[in-house]
Motif scaffolding. Structure first.
Motif: not given
Length: 124
Positions: A45-67
């Protein structure tokens, strides 16, 4: 993830444990004391809302809006925790209550409170 409190809690947790390498869902589950499947649902849900991105290694990163949301939430939490402790509330209660208050106050009211108490940009 329409519920503001839940969104802010997840982003704050990620922000609190995030290294430049990103974090895994298991790190978030441990920090929030919730199950890994619960975290997976929330992260989608957070990824769909643009707050996080998840890479191919399943690591989670905050996007600018999430940060931005995470930093704002941490600032409100710190403000209320310190205010309550300054008022003589014990630390355990202040921590618990600050976690509730951080979600309950609008940005406009929060700015007014900081200005009235002379704590405009202490946390920055």
């Amino acid at each position: 993830m329409k519920e503001r409190k839940s969104t802010e809690d997840y982003l704050k947790a990620i922000y609190g444990i995030e290294a430049q390498d990103g974090v895994h869902g298991s790190d978030i589950a441990k920090a929030m004391q919730v199950s890994r499947p619960t975290v997976s649902v929330a992260l989608r849900a957070l990824a769909q809302e643009g707050y996080v991105r998840i890479d191919e290694g399943r690591r989670v990163y905050l996007t600018e809006p999430g940060l931005e949301v995470a930093r704002d939430t941490c600032e409100r939490n710190r403000f209320f925790r310190e205010l309550l402790m300054d008022l003589g509330v014990d630390q355990e209660t202040a921590v618990r209550d600050a976690c509730e208050l951080e979600h309950a106050v609008s940005p406009r009211s929060f700015s007014a409170m900081k200005a009235a108490l002379g704590r405009r940009d202490e946390s920055n």
